[in-house]
Scaffold this motif. Structure first.
Motif, mmCIF file in Angstrom:
data_model
loop_
_atom_site.group_PDB
_atom_site.id
_atom_site.type_symbol
_atom_site.label_atom_id
_atom_site.label_comp_id
_atom_site.label_asym_id
_atom_site.label_seq_id
_atom_site.Cartn_x
_atom_site.Cartn_y
_atom_site.Cartn_z
ATOM 1 N N ALA A 145 0.712 -1.313 0.016
ATOM 2 C CA ALA A 145 0.110 -0.062 0.216
ATOM 3 C C ALA A 145 0.695 1.283 -0.026
ATOM 4 C CB ALA A 145 -0.954 -0.041 1.341
ATOM 5 N N GLN A 146 2.076 0.977 0.443
ATOM 6 C CA GLN A 146 3.133 2.233 0.280
ATOM 7 C C GLN A 146 3.379 2.628 -1.113
ATOM 8 O OE1 GLN A 146 6.175 0.645 2.548
ATOM 9 N NE2 GLN A 146 5.852 1.958 4.413
ATOM 10 N N VAL A 147 3.174 2.043 -2.166
ATOM 11 C CA VAL A 147 3.183 2.290 -3.319
ATOM 12 C C VAL A 147 1.724 2.365 -3.962
ATOM 13 C CG1 VAL A 147 3.890 1.258 -5.652
ATOM 14 C CG2 VAL A 147 5.515 1.279 -4.039
ATOM 15 N N TRP A 148 0.966 1.053 -3.998
ATOM 16 C CA TRP A 148 -0.502 1.158 -4.584
ATOM 17 C C TRP A 148 -1.401 2.281 -3.840
ATOM 18 C CZ3 TRP A 148 -1.796 -4.628 -4.903
ATOM 19 C CH2 TRP A 148 -0.889 -5.330 -5.697
ATOM 20 N N GLY A 149 -1.043 2.674 -2.680
ATOM 21 C CA GLY A 149 -2.009 3.587 -2.090
ATOM 22 C C GLY A 149 -1.442 5.075 -1.940
ATOM 23 N N LYS A 150 -0.242 5.267 -2.503
ATOM 24 C CA LYS A 150 0.285 6.565 -2.455
ATOM 25 C C LYS A 150 -0.076 7.352 -3.693
ATOM 26 C CE LYS A 150 3.625 9.606 -1.293
ATOM 27 N NZ LYS A 150 3.795 10.196 -0.180
ATOM 28 N N LYS A 151 -1.099 8.671 -3.446
ATOM 29 C CA LYS A 151 -1.385 9.382 -4.555
ATOM 30 C C LYS A 151 -0.297 9.699 -5.541
ATOM 31 C CE LYS A 151 -4.151 13.648 -5.116
ATOM 32 N NZ LYS A 151 -5.070 13.255 -6.025
ATOM 33 N N ASP A 152 -0.952 9.602 -6.876
ATOM 34 C CA ASP A 152 -0.133 10.170 -8.005
ATOM 35 C C ASP A 152 1.111 9.065 -8.163
ATOM 36 O OD1 ASP A 152 -2.152 12.044 -8.428
ATOM 37 O OD2 ASP A 152 -0.875 13.248 -7.383
ATOM 38 N N TYR A 153 1.310 8.096 -7.586
ATOM 39 C CA TYR A 153 2.470 7.084 -7.696
ATOM 40 C C TYR A 153 2.185 6.282 -8.876
ATOM 41 C CZ TYR A 153 6.152 8.219 -4.181
ATOM 42 O OH TYR A 153 6.933 8.627 -3.420
ATOM 43 N N VAL A 154 0.955 5.809 -9.115
ATOM 44 C CA VAL A 154 0.718 4.771 -10.291
ATOM 45 C C VAL A 154 0.132 5.485 -11.422
ATOM 46 C CG1 VAL A 154 -0.565 2.596 -10.649
ATOM 47 C CG2 VAL A 154 0.319 3.017 -8.525
ATOM 48 N N ALA A 155 0.703 5.229 -12.448
ATOM 49 C CA ALA A 155 0.036 5.718 -13.860
ATOM 50 C C ALA A 155 -1.326 5.556 -13.902
ATOM 51 C CB ALA A 155 0.989 5.341 -14.934
ATOM 52 N N GLY A 156 -2.198 6.736 -14.284
ATOM 53 C CA GLY A 156 -3.624 6.491 -14.455
ATOM 54 C C GLY A 156 -4.290 6.268 -13.201
ATOM 55 N N GLY A 157 -3.540 6.230 -12.033
ATOM 56 C CA GLY A 157 -4.387 5.933 -10.420
ATOM 57 C C GLY A 157 -4.568 4.662 -10.787
#
Length: 458
Positions: A263-275
């Motif tokens: 969740a430190q990556v998947w839940g971080k705002k704007d860390y994943v392209a396209g959300g």
């Protein structure tokens, strides 16, 4: 509990061994990450060592081979089949299959038209094919090739009840993160060795104006691979083996820890392209290509997946080792993870032609054909490193063979397909839902455990 791998216990490696392997891989990838690409433009097929396996003449014989492969992967495998045709005179037809392949094969068996050979991507699927009495044991010639060319560990995962059914023709190093070299250079980012360093690198990339990660969430298997790397490194190999066999529940605190880390990556705002929404609409090939297109402003700076991502990198017009570089999945716990996967050839219609194809696929000759085309690794220890088209892949192949039996096989691939290998169900669906809502850790664990208990039979 339903057992999905009769020899899983033989693959238990010490944490120190995994550390050494991961360290060697990290060193080798770093050493070849500066563009020392030796022959990336080579598209030749054929063997470097000449013909090493004797095959029968099969003029007038025909057979079908089913696999879920598509795109470049399918095209490259067809060149291997063409080499078999050339040597034997047989006619081979590739049959595109759909996930889960066991369901696809079930419909073919029910209709009285199973393929002669199927490429099965999970040890659990091999066991299911044996339990359903579809799979046929390998003959003497195939066994001879297998024993000469494969470590005991790679032989064992193709066994059920002590009998050999599978030839692991294709292997994968699933502990890699690929990155856009231009993005890293512009951002002043460095290759991380730990999870905390990965988060720092991600923030550095984000601050430069590029989204850190591309995630192919439309295909749930990519998400299981993320989880497995985090879990293996954080919880350790013993817990990994226990969870793979459902000897501990998915409600175990170790699973909570791994999901919290993810969740430190998947839940971080704007860390994943396209959300999350965009990621769940992005398939694996697109997750790779969008990382290496768009000049110095791609949709993301990094993408996690195995060595096979090279095929998609090349399709994006990028050069492996120069435009696209790679580092081992960072250590979350004491040791960096070493997760492998693979695809095994299994005979469904016992015939001279099917046994000959299994024998060919167990030989170095077949692997060399596909190795030259890129985006492929073989667990066959007698495939020369020079068969691989670039220095990056040569180092990966060397590390794979050097690991011997010290690896962990993809956890979801060891599970019954209902849990670990079915689109829209089981672990794939639960992790897709978690990507959408990374705060719901307890709910995700409960769903994973309910689905696992049903699939494992208790």
């Amino acid at each position: 509990m339903r057992s999905t791998s009769s020899t899983n216990g033989k693959h238990r490696a010490a944490r120190t061994a995994a550390t050494l392997i991961a360290g060697a891989l990290a060193l080798s990838l770093t050493a070849c990450g500066s563009g020392d690409d030796k022959s990336d433009d080579s598209n030749e097929t054929g063997t470097e060592t000449g013909t090493t396996v004797t095959l029968p003449k099969l003029d007038g014989k025909s057979l079908e081979v089913a696999a879920v492969w598509s795109g470049a992967e399918q095209a490259n495998f067809k060149k291997v089949l063409a080499e078999f045709e050339k040597r034997t005179g047989a006619k081979v037809t590739f049959v595109p299959a759909q996930d889960p392949i066991i369901n696809f094969l079930g419909s073919k068996v029910a209709g009285g038209q199973p393929p002669d050979v199927a490429m099965l991507p999970q040890p659990g699927a091999i066991k299911q094919a044996v339990d359903k009495k579809w799979a046929k044991p390998l003959g003497a010639e195939a066994l001879k090739e297998l024993r000469e060319n494969y470590s005991q560990g790679w032989q064992d995962i193709g066994k059920v009840g002590g009998e050999q059914y599978g030839v692991y023709y294709k292997a994968a190093n699933k502990s890699l993160i690929w990155y856009n070299a231009t993005v890293f250079e512009n951002a002043g980012a460095t290759e991380p060795k730990t999870w905390d360093e990965l988060l720092t690198t991600a923030q550095t990339v984000y601050d430069s104006g590029v989204t850190p990660f591309s995630v192919g969430g439309a295909e749930g298997w990519t998400l299981t691979d993320w989880f497995e790397n985090v879990y293996l490194s954080q919880a350790g190999p013993e817990k990994y083996d226990q969870l793979a066999k459902h000897e501990i529940k998915w409600t175990d605190p170790s699973v909570k820890d791994a999901l919290t880390t993810l969740a430190q990556v998947w839940g971080k705002k704007d860390y994943v392209a396209g959300g999350a929404t965009g990621a769940l609409q992005t398939d694996f090939p697109a997750s790779v290509t969008q990382t290496f297109t768009g000049g110095d402003q791609p949709k993301a700076g990094m993408v996690y997946e195995g060595d096979f991502a090279q095929v998609n990198i090349v399709q994006a017009g990028a050069k492996v080792g120069t435009d696209a570089k790679v580092f081992p999945f960072p250590a979350v716990g004491d040791a960096a993870p070493v997760v492998s996967g693979g695809d095994a050839a299994v005979i469904l219609k016992d015939s001279e032609a099917a046994q000959a194809l299994a024998t060919f696929l167990a030989s170095p000759d077949a692997a060399v054909v596909q190795a030259k085309l890129g985006g492929y690794l073989s667990p066959n220890k007698n495939v020369p490193e020079s068969a691989y088209p670039n220095a990056v892949q040569q180092k990966m192949a060397k590390a794979l063979i050097a690991a011997g039996d010290d690896f962990r096989f993809d956890m979801s691939d060891q599970a019954p397909q209902a849990f670990g290998g079915t689109p829209g169900k089981g672990e794939w669906k639960a992790l897709q839902d978690f990507l959408k809502n990374p705060k719901d850790i307890a709910g995700t664990q409960q769903k994973l455990e309910a689905d696992a208990a049903a699939a494992y039979g208790g």
